[in-house]
Enzyme design. Structure first.
Site, PDB file in Angstrom:
ATOM      1  N   ASN A 213      14.910   6.321 -71.581  1.00 44.57           N
ATOM      2  CA  ASN A 213      15.360   5.057 -72.172  1.00 44.57           C
ATOM      3  C   ASN A 213      16.648   5.314 -72.959  1.00 44.57           C
ATOM      4  OD1 ASN A 213      14.667   5.747 -74.990  1.00 44.57           O
ATOM      5  ND2 ASN A 213      12.587   5.805 -74.149  1.00 44.57           N
ATOM      6  N   ASP A 282       6.112   4.293 -72.297  1.00 41.36           N
ATOM      7  CA  ASP A 282       4.760   3.729 -72.217  1.00 41.36           C
ATOM      8  C   ASP A 282       4.104   4.066 -70.878  1.00 41.36           C
ATOM      9  OD1 ASP A 282       4.611   2.398 -74.730  1.00 41.36           O
ATOM     10  OD2 ASP A 282       6.072   0.950 -73.969  1.00 41.36           O
ATOM     11  N   LYS A 292      12.220  18.591 -54.631  1.00 37.47           N
ATOM     12  CA  LYS A 292      12.972  17.329 -54.599  1.00 37.47           C
ATOM     13  C   LYS A 292      12.452  16.440 -53.454  1.00 37.47           C
ATOM     14  CE  LYS A 292      17.492  15.382 -53.863  1.00 37.47           C
ATOM     15  NZ  LYS A 292      18.824  15.591 -53.330  1.00 37.47           N
ATOM     16  N   PHE A 326       7.669   2.253 -85.846  1.00 40.11           N
ATOM     17  CA  PHE A 326       8.819   1.384 -85.590  1.00 40.11           C
ATOM     18  C   PHE A 326       8.397   0.367 -84.536  1.00 40.11           C
ATOM     19  CE2 PHE A 326      13.075   2.656 -87.232  1.00 40.11           C
ATOM     20  CZ  PHE A 326      12.639   3.616 -88.134  1.00 40.11           C
ATOM     21  N   LYS A 340       1.480  -4.912 -84.525  1.00 35.16           N
ATOM     22  CA  LYS A 340       1.409  -3.442 -84.377  1.00 35.16           C
ATOM     23  C   LYS A 340       0.940  -2.790 -85.678  1.00 35.16           C
ATOM     24  CE  LYS A 340       4.738  -3.014 -80.644  1.00 35.16           C
ATOM     25  NZ  LYS A 340       6.110  -2.911 -80.230  1.00 35.16           N
ATOM     26  N   LYS A 344      -2.479  -0.745 -85.061  1.00 35.21           N
ATOM     27  CA  LYS A 344      -2.357   0.724 -85.035  1.00 35.21           C
ATOM     28  C   LYS A 344      -2.674   1.342 -86.401  1.00 35.21           C
ATOM     29  CE  LYS A 344       0.945   0.630 -81.205  1.00 35.21           C
ATOM     30  NZ  LYS A 344       2.004   1.340 -80.481  1.00 35.21           N
TER      31      LYS A 344
HETATM   32  O1  PMT Z   1      17.465   6.522 -81.191  1.00 36.32           O
HETATM   33  P1  PMT Z   1      18.444   5.412 -81.528  1.00 36.32           P
HETATM   34  O2  PMT Z   1      19.461   5.236 -80.445  1.00 36.32           O
HETATM   35  O3  PMT Z   1      19.054   5.597 -82.881  1.00 36.32           O
HETATM   36  O4  PMT Z   1      17.621   4.050 -81.564  1.00 36.32           O
HETATM   37  C1  PMT Z   1      16.683   3.808 -82.574  1.00 36.32           C
HETATM   38  C2  PMT Z   1      15.419   3.125 -82.003  1.00 36.32           C
HETATM   39  C3  PMT Z   1      15.764   1.743 -81.471  1.00 36.32           C
HETATM   40  C4  PMT Z   1      14.816   3.957 -80.883  1.00 36.32           C
HETATM   41  C5  PMT Z   1      14.405   3.038 -83.202  1.00 36.32           C
HETATM   42  O5  PMT Z   1      14.966   2.292 -84.235  1.00 36.32           O
HETATM   43  C6  PMT Z   1      13.080   2.393 -82.753  1.00 36.32           C
HETATM   44  O6  PMT Z   1      12.903   1.188 -82.779  1.00 36.32           O
HETATM   45  N1  PMT Z   1      12.119   3.238 -82.337  1.00 36.32           N
HETATM   46  C7  PMT Z   1      10.837   2.807 -81.746  1.00 36.32           C
HETATM   47  C8  PMT Z   1      11.066   2.388 -80.322  1.00 36.32           C
HETATM   48  C9  PMT Z   1       9.765   1.992 -79.629  1.00 36.32           C
HETATM   49  O7  PMT Z   1       9.300   2.730 -78.815  1.00 36.32           O
HETATM   50  O8  PMT Z   1       9.215   0.905 -80.070  1.00 36.32           O
HETATM   51  P2  PMT Z   1       7.821   0.288 -79.469  1.00 36.32           P
HETATM   52  O9  PMT Z   1       7.762  -1.047 -80.092  1.00 36.32           O
HETATM   53  O10 PMT Z   1       7.820   0.392 -77.976  1.00 36.32           O
HETATM   54  O11 PMT Z   1       6.716   1.250 -80.021  1.00 36.32           O
HETATM   55  C10 PMT Z   1       6.061   1.016 -81.263  1.00 36.32           C
HETATM   56  C11 PMT Z   1       5.736   2.302 -81.947  1.00 36.32           C
HETATM   57  O12 PMT Z   1       4.783   3.041 -81.177  1.00 36.32           O
HETATM   58  C12 PMT Z   1       6.906   3.220 -82.197  1.00 36.32           C
HETATM   59  O13 PMT Z   1       6.764   3.800 -83.480  1.00 36.32           O
HETATM   60  C13 PMT Z   1       6.757   4.278 -81.100  1.00 36.32           C
HETATM   61  O14 PMT Z   1       7.263   5.561 -81.536  1.00 36.32           O
HETATM   62  C14 PMT Z   1       5.248   4.336 -80.945  1.00 36.32           C
HETATM   63  N2  PMT Z   1       4.794   4.723 -79.582  1.00 36.32           N
HETATM   64  C15 PMT Z   1       5.111   3.972 -78.487  1.00 36.32           C
HETATM   65  C16 PMT Z   1       4.626   4.327 -77.250  1.00 36.32           C
HETATM   66  C17 PMT Z   1       3.827   5.472 -77.130  1.00 36.32           C
HETATM   67  N3  PMT Z   1       3.355   5.863 -75.946  1.00 36.32           N
HETATM   68  N4  PMT Z   1       3.526   6.200 -78.208  1.00 36.32           N
HETATM   69  C18 PMT Z   1       4.006   5.836 -79.437  1.00 36.32           C
HETATM   70  O15 PMT Z   1       3.727   6.527 -80.422  1.00 36.32           O
END
Ligand code: PMT
Length: 405
Positions: A213, A282, A292, A326, A340, A344
């Site tokens: 991503n 995800d 390959k 986040f 969330k 969580k």
């Molecule tokens: O890295 P940069 O370019 O500076 O950008 C910053 C950012 C946009 C990546 C950062 O500010 C941010 O928002 N990070 C979380 C991105 C994200 O995955 O958001 P989400 O809404 O999909 O996930 C929610 C939370 O679950 C996040 O804390 C994520 O780390 C966590 N997660 C998600 C999926 C997963 N399989 N495991 C997780 O722990």
């Protein structure tokens, strides 16, 4: 940060002693008061006059030269200093200090001081890797002495490997950060163990293809830097990025969501504060290929399977840890973030609306809204990611103070 700080530089006998002259000059230019102690061997490489001219102070080389009968020079110097930096630190000084030996001006002063001591080693790579040297460095670290790691590269002896003295600029930056950390001793983060995730994950398809991503890691690295400056013991678990890791932060590199999960789970029990700013995949390919996969006529469908939701797992395992997630959202930002926070079992959630210009992925700026479990809401308008990180950590500290954690 270094203005009017009183710094003693200990110069010991290695070829990198010449770099201590540049270090002296940089510290003086930064406004520090610098005094230099040289070992007898150091004077074989550079003359005391060099350091006297650069520091505009007399240079100490002999414990028994006591120009002022009302004072004992090594005790006076030990008490005067705000910090000691030994650069270069040879295997010999490391060994002596690890064993409490004091047979010259530098070692007697070091044993007598209560100021923090920093050591920047420089030596041949094989000396560096010698079990006895490693053991002595480990002992010194346990005694509270901090090491500014040697760099790897071409060594004066002709070998290539670890053993080059850190550059004077790196040492100056390290000292600046050390002073900021000690000024922040009152911070709620001081001495806390903080685990931060940053960057994207890569989910392998075959040896040449993967899913990822747009995360650059900038937000997570900024959080790590500020948490470190506030006195925390910071570990950063990071997906692949092009950013230089912040000084003083322990860095663990990972590729996939599963790697990140393992590294986080292993450390979570010993963690006080966990901040999950990484953009974790995800989904990952249900099937991966060791060779390959050749292109073939027609389309190709890939089955995806869910990765482990690391944050949800941490929410379920959580005991006394403060858990911060986040949320990267494009619509219904507040509603989705609050969902969330609750689902969580988080203490704090930082929501960024990634559809906004200058917010979220890649850029140097972000704009967030912080929600806490105890009902506080705090908006951080668009700013550089380090400033946003500073505000986020202030809100986390405020939450911890309110909740006595
Ligand atoms: O890295 P940069 O370019 O500076 O950008 C910053 C950012 C946009 C990546 C950062 O500010 C941010 O928002 N990070 C979380 C991105 C994200 O995955 O958001 P989400 O809404 O999909 O996930 C929610 C939370 O679950 C996040 O804390 C994520 O780390 C966590 N997660 C998600 C999926 C997963 N399989 N495991 C997780 O722990």
């Amino acid at each position: 940060m270094l203005k009017d700080k009183k710094i003693v530089i200990g110069v010991t006998g290695g070829i990198a002693a010449f770099k201590a002259a540049a270090l002296t000059s940089k510290l003086v230019q930064a406004g520090a008061h610098v005094k230099v102690i040289m070992t007898e061997s150091a004077t074989e490489f550079v003359t005391p006059l060099t350091f006297q001219a650069l520091s505009r102070e007399p240079v100490y080389t002999n414990t028994f030269i006591e120009p002022d009968p009302t004072k004992i020079a090594h005790i006076e110097l030990a008490d005067w200093a705000d910090a000691f930096i030994i650069a270069p630190a040879t295997a010999n000084i490391i060994g002596k200090l690890a064993n409490g030996l004091a047979d010259d001006m530098l070692t007697t002063t070091l044993l007598a001081t209560k100021a923090p001591i920093y050591m920047a080693p420089a030596m041949n790579v094989n000396m560096y890797n010698q079990p006895a040297v490693q053991r002595n460095m480990q002992q010194l670290m346990e005694d509270g002495i901090q090491f500014i790691d040697a760099n790897a590269g071409y060594l004066a002896c002709g070998w290539i490997g670890k053993g080059r003295l850190a550059e004077p600029e790196e040492i100056v930056e390290y000292l600046e950060q050390a002073f900021i950390r000690s000024d922040n001793k009152g911070s709620h983060l001081a001495g806390k163990s903080v685990l931060i995730t940053a960057g994207p994950t890569q989910e392998k398809i075959d040896p040449v293809r993967y899913f990822t991503n747009h995360s650059s890691g900038k937000m997570g690295y900024a959080l790590a830097k500020i948490a470190y400056l506030r006195g925390a013991d910071v570990t950063l678990i990071t997906g692949p990025t092009n950013i230089e890791p912040p000084l003083g932060v322990k860095v663990v590199q990972v590729l996939s969501a599963q790697d990140m999960y393992q590294e986080v789970i292993e450390r979570f029990e010993q963690t006080d504060i966990m901040i999950k700013s990484a953009a974790v995949a995800d989904y990952r390919p249900a099937e991966t290929f060791e060779q390959k996969r050749k292109k073939q006529p027609g389309d190709w469908s890939l089955q995806l399977e869910r990765t482990q939701d690391i944050l949800a797992k941490l929410g379920a395992l959580k005991q006394d840890q403060v858990l911060i997630g986040f949320a990267a959202e494009t619509n219904n930002v507040e509603e989705n973030a609050l969902g969330k926070l609750e689902r969580k079992h988080l203490d704090v959630i930082v929501a960024n609306d990634i559809s906004q210009e200058g917010a979220g992925f890649k850029g140097d700026t972000n704009e967030v809204v912080i929600f806490t479990k105890d009902g506080h809401r705090f908006e951080v308008p668009q700013a550089q990611k380090v400033e946003v990180a500073d505000k986020i950590l202030t809100e986390i500290e405020a939450y911890m103070k309110r909740n006595q954690s």
